[in-house]
Design a protein around this motif. Structure first.
Motif, PDB file in Angstrom:
ATOM      1  N   VAL A 107       0.986  -4.629  -3.522  1.00 21.11           N
ATOM      2  CA  VAL A 107       2.081  -4.665  -2.553  1.00 21.11           C
ATOM      3  C   VAL A 107       3.431  -4.583  -3.262  1.00 21.11           C
ATOM      4  CG1 VAL A 107       3.238  -6.072  -0.803  1.00 21.11           C
ATOM      5  CG2 VAL A 107       0.740  -5.912  -0.828  1.00 21.11           C
ATOM      6  N   THR A 108       3.612  -5.378  -4.325  1.00 19.57           N
ATOM      7  CA  THR A 108       4.909  -5.404  -4.998  1.00 19.57           C
ATOM      8  C   THR A 108       5.212  -4.080  -5.700  1.00 19.57           C
ATOM      9  OG1 THR A 108       3.855  -6.488  -6.901  1.00 19.57           O
ATOM     10  CG2 THR A 108       4.965  -7.907  -5.321  1.00 19.57           C
ATOM     11  N   LEU A 145      10.769  -7.571  -2.957  1.00 19.95           N
ATOM     12  CA  LEU A 145       9.869  -7.654  -1.813  1.00 19.95           C
ATOM     13  C   LEU A 145      10.253  -8.799  -0.896  1.00 19.95           C
ATOM     14  CD1 LEU A 145       7.251  -6.755  -0.379  1.00 19.95           C
ATOM     15  CD2 LEU A 145       6.020  -8.346  -1.859  1.00 19.95           C
TER      16      LEU A 145
END
Length: 324
Positions: free
Chosen positions: A233-234, A165
């Motif tokens: 998110v990751t 990320l």
């Protein structure tokens, strides 16, 4: 209303931003001190990203809000499985690596079962907190040995997901130089996390009191989802990069750390019983969805899009059941 929503929103922003700064600074400090990239990846990066959950749960327990403290831990694990794994699988089917399933998913399942059993009968004392932390240390030591043998695992996948990320979070070769800037970065991130956690707890308690919503529900939903945003998110980014195995390891590693690490430290600093509502319903739900994840992952060593949709539907049903 501004006294409720401003602390909630501001606290979440500070937690996420502060956690990011804290991890970045800690990684740079470790590099300056010559700590190996393996140690950095499995500890500072892997555990550092769980700081928002840790600070929030500890501050909630100290503030006399055990529903938020333990709701955050249990709710985060439920969200990791049903919401985050579900969304990630919809983005791209999650491929499950055999080592992560055999070792890490088994540990996750055992830890969930242990917590569910203990929460129903005994308070989370300092002794139990210390035992949880010792168990986490033993698991991490096992992970170190197997990482050296290139066996892979959940903690490694958690660090890999973050590095993909943001390359700035990837441990690099040892670099010498001044410690002042990395230290200031680390301390600044820690200050933001502590301040954000305090604001989030204050807003959550105020929300519960103003709308007569049980603290446990606030902890299981708003607080848990908010502090799980880094994992969401990751994992989604890992899925977008076709790193489905990394997404699975990130979720499993987070769940293990939540109970053994965050739960252990919370019990050690502010021992308190797990609220009856959580012990009687939500903890068993957490155990059930953990079993579901392991079963789904073991069938074909993948989580298909249809199974991801099923997980998401399960989370919607869970929210509908607990929300007053």
């Amino acid at each position: 209303m501004i006294d409720i929503w401003l602390p909630l929103a501001g606290g979440l922003v500070l937690l996420i931003a502060g956690g990011d700064l804290l991890v970045r600074g800690a990684v740079r400090v470790a590099e300056r001190l010559g700590v190996s990239p393996l140690v950095i990846g499995l500890t500072l990066v892997g555990f550092g990203t769980s700081t928002p959950e840790l600070v929030t749960s500890v501050q909630a327990a100290l503030a006399g809000a055990p529903g938020i403290a333990w709701g955050n831990i249990v709710g985060s694990n439920i969200a990791n499985i049903l919401l985050i794994a579900g969304v990630s699988a919809l983005v791209f089917p999650i491929i499950v690596a055999a080592p992560a399933l055999k070792r890490d998913a088994g540990v996750m399942l055992a830890v969930a079962a242990l917590f569910t059993a203990l929460a129903a009968f005994v308070p989370m004392s300092r002794g139990l907190g210390a035992a949880f932390l010792l168990a986490l240390a033993a698991y991490t030591a096992l992970a170190f040995r197997q990482e050296r043998a290139s066996d892979g695992g959940a903690l490694h996948d958690k660090q890999t997901a973050l590095a993909a990320l943001d390359p700035a979070l990837a441990p690099g070769p040892a670099r010498r130089g001044a410690l002042l800037v990395p230290l200031l970065l680390t301390l600044g991130g820690l200050a933001l996390v502590i301040g954000g956690g305090a604001a989030l707890v204050r807003g959550a308690v105020a929300l519960a009191q103003s709308f007569a919503i049980p603290e446990t529900v606030i902890g299981l939903t708003i607080v848990a989802i908010g502090t799980s945003m880094p994992e969401l998110v990751t994992s989604v980014m890992a899925a977008l990069r076709r790193q489905g195995d990394v997404a699975f390891g990130n979720i499993v590693g987070s769940n293990i750390i939540n109970i053994l690490g965050i739960g252990g430290i919370t019990a050690l600093i502010a021992p308190t019983p797990v609220p009856a509502a959580i012990a009687g319903f939500d903890a068993p739900v957490m155990l059930a969805v953990t079993v579901l994840l392991v079963v789904v992952a073991a069938t074909g060593l993948r989580i298909a899009r249809s199974e991801g949709a099923l997980l998401l539907a399960g989370y919607a049903l869970y929210l509908a059941v607990i929300w007053p």
